[in-house]
Scaffold this motif. Structure first.
Motif, short mmCIF file in Angstrom:
data_model
loop_
_atom_site.label_atom_id
_atom_site.label_comp_id
_atom_site.label_asym_id
_atom_site.label_seq_id
_atom_site.Cartn_x
_atom_site.Cartn_y
_atom_site.Cartn_z
N MET A 92 0.83 -1.04 -0.13
CA MET A 92 0.03 -0.04 -0.03
C MET A 92 0.75 1.28 -0.16
SD MET A 92 -2.89 -1.08 2.76
CE MET A 92 -3.78 0.36 2.55
N THR A 93 0.49 2.44 -0.41
CA THR A 93 1.02 3.41 -0.64
C THR A 93 0.30 4.70 0.06
OG1 THR A 93 0.09 3.94 -2.64
CG2 THR A 93 2.30 3.06 -2.68
N ALA A 94 0.81 5.75 0.43
CA ALA A 94 0.50 6.89 0.90
C ALA A 94 -0.82 7.21 0.33
CB ALA A 94 1.07 8.12 1.06
N GLY A 95 -2.14 7.52 1.45
CA GLY A 95 -3.37 7.93 0.76
C GLY A 95 -4.45 6.67 0.42
N GLN A 96 -3.98 5.55 0.84
CA GLN A 96 -4.70 4.39 0.50
C GLN A 96 -5.28 3.81 1.71
OE1 GLN A 96 -2.27 1.95 -1.80
NE2 GLN A 96 -3.34 2.37 -3.77
N GLU A 97 -6.45 3.06 1.76
CA GLU A 97 -6.86 2.27 2.71
C GLU A 97 -7.23 0.69 2.41
OE1 GLU A 97 -11.41 2.57 3.54
OE2 GLU A 97 -10.36 4.63 4.01
N MET A 98 -7.18 -0.18 3.11
CA MET A 98 -7.56 -1.47 2.52
C MET A 98 -8.44 -2.22 3.97
SD MET A 98 -5.10 -4.69 2.00
CE MET A 98 -4.42 -3.91 0.26
N ASP A 99 -9.31 -2.85 3.79
CA ASP A 99 -10.03 -3.93 4.46
C ASP A 99 -9.43 -5.15 4.44
OD1 ASP A 99 -12.13 -2.47 6.20
OD2 ASP A 99 -12.67 -1.75 3.89
N ILE A 100 -9.25 -6.08 5.46
CA ILE A 100 -8.98 -7.21 5.50
C ILE A 100 -9.82 -8.30 6.44
CG2 ILE A 100 -6.92 -9.10 6.26
CD1 ILE A 100 -6.38 -5.40 5.94
N ASP A 101 -10.41 -9.17 5.84
CA ASP A 101 -11.68 -9.98 6.59
C ASP A 101 -10.79 -10.90 7.71
OD1 ASP A 101 -10.85 -12.54 5.34
OD2 ASP A 101 -12.41 -12.53 4.24
N ALA A 102 -11.93 -11.45 8.39
CA ALA A 102 -11.20 -12.31 9.74
C ALA A 102 -10.17 -13.53 9.41
CB ALA A 102 -12.36 -12.94 10.55
N ASP A 103 -10.47 -14.02 7.93
CA ASP A 103 -9.64 -15.10 7.26
C ASP A 103 -8.57 -14.64 6.86
OD1 ASP A 103 -11.43 -16.81 8.18
OD2 ASP A 103 -12.88 -16.62 6.59
N GLY A 104 -8.10 -13.38 6.62
CA GLY A 104 -7.09 -12.75 6.29
C GLY A 104 -7.07 -12.57 4.57
N LYS A 105 -8.20 -12.24 3.91
CA LYS A 105 -8.64 -12.17 2.52
C LYS A 105 -8.55 -10.44 2.35
CE LYS A 105 -11.58 -12.46 -1.16
NZ LYS A 105 -13.09 -12.85 -1.56
N LEU A 106 -7.39 -10.04 1.55
CA LEU A 106 -7.35 -8.58 1.31
C LEU A 106 -8.27 -8.01 0.43
CD1 LEU A 106 -4.88 -9.67 2.66
CD2 LEU A 106 -3.50 -7.86 1.08
N SER A 107 -8.75 -6.88 0.46
CA SER A 107 -9.63 -6.27 -0.62
C SER A 107 -8.78 -5.42 -1.18
CB SER A 107 -10.81 -5.44 0.18
OG SER A 107 -10.28 -4.16 0.84
N SER A 108 -9.29 -4.67 -2.33
CA SER A 108 -8.57 -3.86 -3.25
C SER A 108 -8.18 -2.62 -2.37
CB SER A 108 -9.36 -3.67 -4.43
OG SER A 108 -9.37 -4.75 -5.30
N ALA A 109 -6.99 -2.11 -2.53
CA ALA A 109 -6.70 -0.91 -1.67
C ALA A 109 -7.53 0.28 -2.66
CB ALA A 109 -5.14 -0.70 -1.96
N HIS A 110 -7.96 1.27 -1.98
CA HIS A 110 -8.48 2.45 -2.58
C HIS A 110 -8.25 3.61 -1.88
CE1 HIS A 110 -11.29 0.59 0.47
NE2 HIS A 110 -11.70 1.85 0.61
N ALA A 111 -8.64 4.84 -2.40
CA ALA A 111 -8.41 6.03 -1.75
C ALA A 111 -8.93 6.04 -0.06
CB ALA A 111 -9.11 7.09 -2.59
N SER A 112 -8.31 6.76 0.74
CA SER A 112 -8.58 6.63 1.99
C SER A 112 -9.92 7.57 2.45
CB SER A 112 -7.38 7.23 3.04
OG SER A 112 -6.37 6.46 2.94
N THR A 113 -10.68 6.94 3.14
CA THR A 113 -11.80 7.76 3.97
C THR A 113 -11.66 7.85 5.44
OG1 THR A 113 -13.32 5.96 3.69
CG2 THR A 113 -13.33 7.66 1.98
#
Length: 475
Positions: free
Chosen positions: A204-225
């Protein structure tokens, strides 16, 4: 960039017991920084050259070092017991903040982690290299919200925070992690890059956020809110705002819990004097800030964030910033207040009875050694850092080579110190030297009493190249 562990909404300075009467000077003696450092040096000389018998210890590539607990507001516990300001934290210790509890974990290299209420973090590893640089920091975040500021890492060093089924590995960056009770995670990156590893890995780079579920599955990185009740994005914004054009070692970003219309909260700062820059950051409604200087003069401003004001030639002392919510949503908004000064990197101590600034420059050290008649010894402040200082010592008195390296940092309320190297005739005697220092004055060298509450420790270079260590605090 130095972002100091922040004050809480009301109790804006770490709670600390008052200093013991009769202590003054940098290390709790009456000689000032240069003199007291010389006392420590002479102890090392006596240990190394006075016939003290050393056990030979195995040299190691890394040195386990303590972290330090910053108590901003209670409740905070360490392994289930009430936490105390400046408490040493070691591998295996677990820090938890209760409802309304705010704290931080300071590391010897100047890195730190802030903990919001309802957070639990376990320390797995803190190691320094022999040259004083960071080797490894590994933390496990069980639940809650944290903000981490990592200083620049040398090659081969690592800093990682594990959430549930995910690990964030960084190199000189700022990021936030939320671990929810249902074991899902969210990561925000403010500065630099973060390598996130769950079932897969992504950087991930500056200005991004990401969700990760309880099993460790990564979502796509997107602009931070951001949630308007989250203070950490504002703290990072305020730190940036006040650091520009000022001495980064003096920078401090406090933050507070959400406030509602008509409510006020105070953040305090002890300034060594000079131009003071204050910045108020919040999500974007309307807040106002009123700063009262040590002489009772008031400066007020409101508007779109960040709201920044400057006080030229401000006297040394306590500055109080009162933040008021003028028009905010019904749920309230979090805020941050940043402070920094243009205090020059120049030798000279300040002690107003309220504010203390102690300096230890290479020229001061040379003069102290010359006045003491010490020859064959070299001591100097090595490099510069906005949140720590490193002192290197070498001597060959009596033909016996002795050397050590100590990293100093703010272990509020005390001055933290970690010996990363100590050798006599090429033999690693770090363990024995630490033991000897620990018996000096009945206190461990990892937390040196200073006679005042230590707020900041940094090292800088004067215009003439004279490196120096600076300790700033208050009584």
């Amino acid at each position: 960039m130095a972002i100091q562990p922040p004050p809480a909404q009301i109790a804006s300075q770490p709670v600390a017991a008052p200093p013991k009467a009769g202590r003054s000077g940098c290390f709790g003696c009456s000689l000032g920084c240069g003199g007291c450092l010389l006392v420590l040096v002479l102890i090392a000389l006596l240990i190394g050259g006075g016939g003290w018998y050393f056990f030979v210890v195995q040299a190691s590539a890394a040195i386990t070092a303590p972290a330090s607990l910053v108590v901003i507001s209670q409740p905070i516990t360490v392994d289930g017991n009430p936490g105390t300001p400046g408490q040493s934290l070691n591998p295996g210790n677990t820090v938890s903040t209760g409802s309304g509890g705010h704290g931080a974990i300071d590391f010897p290299d100047g890195s730190y982690m802030r903990l919001a209420p309802g957070s639990t973090v376990q320390i797995n590893s803190v190691q320094l290299q022999k040259n004083g640089n960071l080797q490894t920091i590994a933390l496990a975040q069980k639940v809650g919200r944290t903000f981490t500021n990592v200083q620049h890492l040398a090659n081969g060093a690592s800093f990682s925070v594990s959430g549930h089924s995910v690990t964030a590995a960084v190199r000189g960056t700022q990021f936030e992690i939320l671990v929810r009770p249902d074991h899902t995670n969210r990561i925000w990156v403010f500065v630099g890059q973060v390598k996130v590893t769950g079932k897969t890995s992504v950087t991930m780079t500056a200005g991004q956020e990401m969700d990760i579920d309880a099993d460790g599955k990564l979502s796509s990185a997107h602009a931070s809110t951001f949630d308007p009740t989250d203070p950490f994005p504002m703290a990072q914004q305020c730190s940036d705002a006040v650091s520009r054009g000022n001495n980064q070692g003096t920078s401090s970003a406090s933050y507070g819990d959400p406030i509602n219309n008509g409510q006020s909260a105070e953040s305090d700062y002890y300034s060594p004097g000079g131009k003071l820059t204050v910045s108020l950051c919040y999500p974007g409604s309307t807040m106002a800030v009123t700063v009262t200087d040590p002489n009772g003069m008031r400066y007020s401003k409101q508007g779109s964030p960040p709201v920044t004001l400057s006080i030229s030639n401000g006297p040394p002392g306590l500055y109080r910033a009162l933040v008021t919510a003028v028009s905010v949503p019904a749920s309230g908004e979090a805020y941050s207040v940043g402070f920094a000064t243009d205090a020059p990197c120049s030798a000279g101590n300040i002690d107003t009875g309220s504010v203390v600034r102690e300096t230890l420059s290479n020229s001061q050290i040379s003069n102290a050694l010359a006045e003491a008649g010490t020859s064959g010894a070299t001591i100097y402040v090595s490099g510069t850092s906005p949140s720590s200082a490193r002192i290197v010592y070498y001597s060959s008195v009596g033909g016996l080579p002795v050397s050590w390296i100590i990293d100093f940092y703010a272990a509020t309320p005390d001055l933290g110190a970690v010996i990363t190297q100590a050798t006599v005739h090429g033999i690693d005697v770090k363990t024995e030297v630490i033991s000897a220092f620990g018996s000096f004055g009945g206190r461990s060298i990892t937390s040196i009493p200073s006679g005042f509450v230590v707020d900041r420790v940094y090292s800088c270079a004067a215009a003439n190249g004279d490196n120096m260590m600076v300790v700033e605090g208050h009584r």
